[in-house]
Design a protein around this motif. Structure first.
Motif, PDB file in Angstrom:
ATOM      1  N   VAL A  59      37.800  54.599  46.633  1.00 13.48           N
ATOM      2  CA  VAL A  59      38.898  54.697  45.670  1.00 13.48           C
ATOM      3  C   VAL A  59      39.331  53.295  45.265  1.00 13.48           C
ATOM      4  O   VAL A  59      39.613  52.449  46.116  1.00 13.48           O
ATOM      5  N   LEU A  60      39.393  53.047  43.963  1.00 10.53           N
ATOM      6  CA  LEU A  60      39.799  51.745  43.443  1.00 10.53           C
ATOM      7  C   LEU A  60      41.191  51.843  42.840  1.00 10.53           C
ATOM      8  O   LEU A  60      41.459  52.712  42.005  1.00 10.53           O
ATOM      9  N   ILE A  61      42.084  50.940  43.285  1.00  7.27           N
ATOM     10  CA  ILE A  61      43.443  50.901  42.770  1.00  7.27           C
ATOM     11  C   ILE A  61      43.731  49.492  42.246  1.00  7.27           C
ATOM     12  O   ILE A  61      43.027  48.539  42.568  1.00  7.27           O
ATOM     13  N   GLY A  62      44.767  49.368  41.435  1.00  8.37           N
ATOM     14  CA  GLY A  62      45.141  48.074  40.879  1.00  8.37           C
ATOM     15  C   GLY A  62      45.713  48.234  39.485  1.00  8.37           C
ATOM     16  O   GLY A  62      45.608  49.302  38.867  1.00  8.37           O
ATOM     17  N   LEU A  63      46.337  47.174  38.982  1.00  7.27           N
ATOM     18  CA  LEU A  63      46.937  47.213  37.650  1.00  7.27           C
ATOM     19  C   LEU A  63      45.890  47.432  36.564  1.00  7.27           C
ATOM     20  O   LEU A  63      44.695  47.170  36.764  1.00  7.27           O
ATOM     21  N   MET A  64      46.353  47.890  35.410  1.00  6.46           N
ATOM     22  CA  MET A  64      45.472  48.051  34.258  1.00  6.46           C
ATOM     23  C   MET A  64      44.807  46.715  33.933  1.00  6.46           C
ATOM     24  O   MET A  64      45.433  45.649  34.021  1.00  6.46           O
ATOM     25  N   GLY A  65      43.522  46.778  33.642  1.00 18.56           N
ATOM     26  CA  GLY A  65      42.792  45.565  33.306  1.00 18.56           C
ATOM     27  C   GLY A  65      42.196  44.849  34.493  1.00 18.56           C
ATOM     28  O   GLY A  65      41.537  43.812  34.324  1.00 18.56           O
ATOM     29  N   SER A  66      42.397  45.374  35.701  1.00 18.41           N
ATOM     30  CA  SER A  66      41.882  44.684  36.891  1.00 18.41           C
ATOM     31  C   SER A  66      40.392  44.919  37.103  1.00 18.41           C
ATOM     32  O   SER A  66      39.796  44.338  38.006  1.00 18.41           O
ATOM     33  N   GLY A  67      39.789  45.774  36.287  1.00 20.65           N
ATOM     34  CA  GLY A  67      38.342  45.972  36.356  1.00 20.65           C
ATOM     35  C   GLY A  67      37.902  47.173  37.163  1.00 20.65           C
ATOM     36  O   GLY A  67      36.739  47.261  37.569  1.00 20.65           O
ATOM     37  N   LYS A  68      38.798  48.113  37.372  1.00 19.48           N
ATOM     38  CA  LYS A  68      38.473  49.256  38.238  1.00 19.48           C
ATOM     39  C   LYS A  68      37.294  50.064  37.691  1.00 19.48           C
ATOM     40  O   LYS A  68      36.386  50.433  38.439  1.00 19.48           O
ATOM     41  N   THR A  69      37.302  50.359  36.403  1.00 18.85           N
ATOM     42  CA  THR A  69      36.212  51.154  35.834  1.00 18.85           C
ATOM     43  C   THR A  69      34.907  50.360  35.815  1.00 18.85           C
ATOM     44  O   THR A  69      33.841  50.888  36.172  1.00 18.85           O
ATOM     45  N   THR A  70      34.973  49.097  35.415  1.00 17.77           N
ATOM     46  CA  THR A  70      33.762  48.264  35.368  1.00 17.77           C
ATOM     47  C   THR A  70      33.157  48.088  36.751  1.00 17.77           C
ATOM     48  O   THR A  70      31.956  48.303  36.965  1.00 17.77           O
ATOM     49  N   VAL A  71      33.993  47.697  37.713  1.00 19.70           N
ATOM     50  CA  VAL A  71      33.512  47.514  39.090  1.00 19.70           C
ATOM     51  C   VAL A  71      33.071  48.850  39.675  1.00 19.70           C
ATOM     52  O   VAL A  71      32.053  48.942  40.366  1.00 19.70           O
ATOM     53  N   GLY A  72      33.823  49.892  39.381  1.00 21.71           N
ATOM     54  CA  GLY A  72      33.467  51.212  39.898  1.00 21.71           C
ATOM     55  C   GLY A  72      32.106  51.664  39.430  1.00 21.71           C
ATOM     56  O   GLY A  72      31.330  52.250  40.202  1.00 21.71           O
ATOM     57  N   ARG A  73      31.790  51.380  38.181  1.00 18.90           N
ATOM     58  CA  ARG A  73      30.472  51.769  37.643  1.00 18.90           C
ATOM     59  C   ARG A  73      29.351  51.037  38.390  1.00 18.90           C
ATOM     60  O   ARG A  73      28.323  51.629  38.737  1.00 18.90           O
ATOM     61  N   ILE A  74      29.569  49.767  38.697  1.00 20.82           N
ATOM     62  CA  ILE A  74      28.545  48.993  39.403  1.00 20.82           C
ATOM     63  C   ILE A  74      28.391  49.484  40.833  1.00 20.82           C
ATOM     64  O   ILE A  74      27.272  49.663  41.330  1.00 20.82           O
ATOM     65  N   VAL A  75      29.522  49.735  41.503  1.00 21.64           N
ATOM     66  CA  VAL A  75      29.463  50.242  42.882  1.00 21.64           C
ATOM     67  C   VAL A  75      28.748  51.588  42.918  1.00 21.64           C
ATOM     68  O   VAL A  75      27.901  51.833  43.787  1.00 21.64           O
ATOM     69  N   ALA A  76      29.071  52.455  41.973  1.00 19.15           N
ATOM     70  CA  ALA A  76      28.435  53.782  41.934  1.00 19.15           C
ATOM     71  C   ALA A  76      26.923  53.650  41.776  1.00 19.15           C
ATOM     72  O   ALA A  76      26.158  54.377  42.430  1.00 19.15           O
ATOM     73  N   GLN A  77      26.479  52.718  40.949  1.00 15.59           N
ATOM     74  CA  GLN A  77      25.040  52.502  40.772  1.00 15.59           C
ATOM     75  C   GLN A  77      24.410  51.949  42.042  1.00 15.59           C
ATOM     76  O   GLN A  77      23.299  52.324  42.418  1.00 15.59           O
ATOM     77  N   MET A  78      25.122  51.072  42.740  1.00 16.08           N
ATOM     78  CA  MET A  78      24.590  50.468  43.960  1.00 16.08           C
ATOM     79  C   MET A  78      24.358  51.500  45.066  1.00 16.08           C
ATOM     80  O   MET A  78      23.353  51.437  45.786  1.00 16.08           O
ATOM     81  N   VAL A  79      25.290  52.429  45.230  1.00 14.22           N
ATOM     82  CA  VAL A  79      25.226  53.350  46.374  1.00 14.22           C
ATOM     83  C   VAL A  79      24.792  54.760  45.972  1.00 14.22           C
ATOM     84  O   VAL A  79      24.700  55.643  46.834  1.00 14.22           O
ATOM     85  N   GLY A  80      24.564  54.989  44.680  1.00 16.02           N
ATOM     86  CA  GLY A  80      24.134  56.311  44.242  1.00 16.02           C
ATOM     87  C   GLY A  80      25.249  57.339  44.204  1.00 16.02           C
ATOM     88  O   GLY A  80      25.014  58.540  44.371  1.00 16.02           O
ATOM     89  N   PHE A  81      26.488  56.863  43.994  1.00 17.10           N
ATOM     90  CA  PHE A  81      27.631  57.756  43.889  1.00 17.10           C
ATOM     91  C   PHE A  81      27.901  58.103  42.426  1.00 17.10           C
ATOM     92  O   PHE A  81      27.385  57.461  41.513  1.00 17.10           O
ATOM     93  N   GLN A  82      28.733  59.114  42.231  1.00 17.43           N
ATOM     94  CA  GLN A  82      29.205  59.479  40.893  1.00 17.43           C
ATOM     95  C   GLN A  82      30.488  58.714  40.602  1.00 17.43           C
ATOM     96  O   GLN A  82      31.369  58.610  41.463  1.00 17.43           O
ATOM     97  N   LEU A  83      30.623  58.172  39.396  1.00 17.70           N
ATOM     98  CA  LEU A  83      31.859  57.512  39.005  1.00 17.70           C
ATOM     99  C   LEU A  83      32.811  58.541  38.408  1.00 17.70           C
ATOM    100  O   LEU A  83      32.449  59.299  37.508  1.00 17.70           O
ATOM    101  N   VAL A  84      34.030  58.566  38.925  1.00 15.63           N
ATOM    102  CA  VAL A  84      35.075  59.446  38.395  1.00 15.63           C
ATOM    103  C   VAL A  84      36.257  58.574  37.995  1.00 15.63           C
ATOM    104  O   VAL A  84      36.815  57.845  38.825  1.00 15.63           O
ATOM    105  N   ASP A  85      36.628  58.613  36.743  1.00 16.27           N
ATOM    106  CA  ASP A  85      37.779  57.864  36.237  1.00 16.27           C
ATOM    107  C   ASP A  85      38.908  58.868  36.008  1.00 16.27           C
ATOM    108  O   ASP A  85      38.768  59.806  35.215  1.00 16.27           O
ATOM    109  N   THR A  86      40.021  58.709  36.716  1.00 21.55           N
ATOM    110  CA  THR A  86      41.091  59.703  36.605  1.00 21.55           C
ATOM    111  C   THR A  86      41.642  59.803  35.188  1.00 21.55           C
ATOM    112  O   THR A  86      42.042  60.891  34.755  1.00 21.55           O
TER     113      THR A  86
END
Length: 478
Positions: free
Chosen positions: A307-334
């Protein structure tokens, strides 16, 4: 209508709120003066203290509120988990005193479906024999007969649950649950949400519906059926099978309680089943998770998500997409979950429902992720501002806080028109600084990992999140 409600606890207080909101005059009665004072300070309806087990006290109350002015009396006081002696005093004597003190009022007694002792798994309705084997059950029936003898009504409530109260879920999460008998299937669970129970009482009393009514939802399940679904949702093991507890206060029963008569009168539950309530009630799941987590008696497993938390613009979606690709997870953006469910953009939601409406949708999106596994969840910056979200966030997985300075965040978000909180006259940088001050303690209280991203590329940040989460979950398996 002027209604007196004896017992303003979990259901009675909600009933008073419903009746008052509908324009009725309500007098709520509690056992203690302290409780009456608390209610009087926060409720728009009148609150009085009275021990209904005392005939003199009830008649004194009647003189105070006006005997002839009371058109309906609802008895939904609790015995305080007492035994037969308290049942006699609160239920039987209390009902008798209320009927005697307010002879012209329509009387409604809230009883329990435990008066049906059947153990064969069949369907019972209001015409089914109700001959309890235990003294407590017999005393409930005696109180029922007083109301029926006064040409009133009886509401037989199933197991009541709601925010802060759900024995089925709490016992499961605390490791205290069991599947009781019935060839490993357990007894049938008959339940009712507190809001639906209160609505049923208001429905019966305002329509002066005489006789007996079962108050239960539409979704009866066996213990095994219910617990299997909850175990999947909360990532816990299915509890063991054991023989029924012979010391249960109201005895062990196994039956399916019908609500057909109440349905036919025009009442319908807001939450047709317990699982519907877990999905739709904003506070049910989070309140029970919060109780268990704060209790410290058990260590709940985290769901295998990041789970990624932080202020808007902190890169949660961008970083989340990369992490999901690295570990084979699904990215879910609330935020994407909210938009898909609403069929509207976030600015449109803010425009039509305000921030409060958006936050309700955000909490619903978070609840919908219970039971998900193998996901990287990128959350909205303000998701931590709602207390109801905190227990669910903690349970959903490993939490990484992506932190950046407001000036950098302002540059990243300055050209984005999809940020309603940055709209308006306030300078974006100043607003982000204020939001960071407000939310920083909340992010800090949740985070398993805190990464300051200013000097890191998104790939470097993602690698740090991935490795830290891997170590965390590896330790959990030991």
């Amino acid at each position: 209508m002027k209604v007196l409600i004896a017992g303003c606890g979990f259901v009675g207080e909600r009933t008073a709120d419903i009746l008052h909101a509908a324009g009725h005059e309500v007098i709520g009665v509690t056992h203690s003066a302290d409780s009456a004072a608390r209610l009087a300070a926060v409720k728009p309806w009148r609150a009085e203290a009275c021990d209904i087990s005392s005939r003199a006290a009830v008649h004194e109350l009647a003189a105070k509120v006006g005997i002839g002015s009371i058109e309906a009396v609802i008895h939904c006081a609790s015995s305080g988990r007492g035994g037969a002696e308290m049942y006699q005093a609160v239920y039987v004597d209390g009902m008798r005193h209320l009927v005697g003190a307010f002879p012209g009022a329509f009387a409604l007694y809230t009883s329990s479906t435990s008066v049906y002792p059947q153990v064969d798994g069949g369907t019972v309705d209001e015409t089914t024999e109700a001959e309890p084997q235990r003294d407590t059950g017999r005393l409930l029936r005696a109180a029922e007969n007083i109301a029926l003898g006064a040409h009133g009504a009886v509401a037989r409530l199933a197991g009541i649950y709601g925010p802060g109260r759900s024995f089925v879920l709490k016992n499961l999460l605390e490791g205290k649950a069991a599947i009781e008998g019935n060839h490993g299937q357990g007894r049938l669970l008959n339940q009712i949400h507190a809001e639906d129970a209160a609505a049923a009482l208001a429905h019966i009393v305002t329509r002066r519906l005489r006789g007996i009514y079962n108050v239960v939802d539409d979704g009866q399940m066996t213990q095994r059926q219910c617990l299997e679904k909850l175990c999947m949702m909360f990532s816990v093991k299915l509890p063991p099978v054991r023989e029924p507890d012979p010391n249960r206060k109201r005895g062990w029963s196994h039956k399916r309680v019908s609500n057909a008569r109440l349905h036919a009168s025009g009442w319908h539950p807001r939450y047709p089943s317990y699982l519907d309530a877990l999905a739709e009630d904003p506070d049910l799941a989070s309140s029970i998770l919060g109780q268990v987590l704060s209790g410290g008696e058990v260590s709940l497993p985290r769901q295998p998500n990041i789970v990624l938390i932080g202020l808007m613009g902190s890169g949660k979606t961008t970083v989340g997409r990369i992490v999901a690709q690295m570990v084979g997870f699904q990215l879910v953006d609330t935020d994407h979950v909210i938009v898909e469910k609403a069929g509207k953009t976030i600015p449109e939601i803010f425009a039509s429902e305000g921030e409060a409406g958006f936050r309700l949708r955000e909490s619903a999106a978070l609840r919908s992720l219970l039971g998900k596994r193998g996901c990287v969840i990128a959350t909205g910056g303000g998701i931590v501002t709602q207390p109801r979200n905190m227990p669910i966030l903690r349970h959903l997985g490993y939490i990484a806080w992506l932190e950046a300075d407001p000036e950098r965040l302002a540059r990243r978000t300055g050209q984005n028109s999809n940020r309603p909180l940055l709209a308006g006259e306030e300078d974006p940088k100043a607003k982000l600084e204020r939001l960071l001050i407000e939310r920083k303690p909340l992010y800090k209280s949740l985070a398993d990992l805190r990464i300051y991203t200013a000097e890191l590329t998104p790939q470097e940040t993602a690698y740090g999140v991935m490795e830290s989460a891997r170590v965390f979950f590896a330790k959990m398996k030991r």
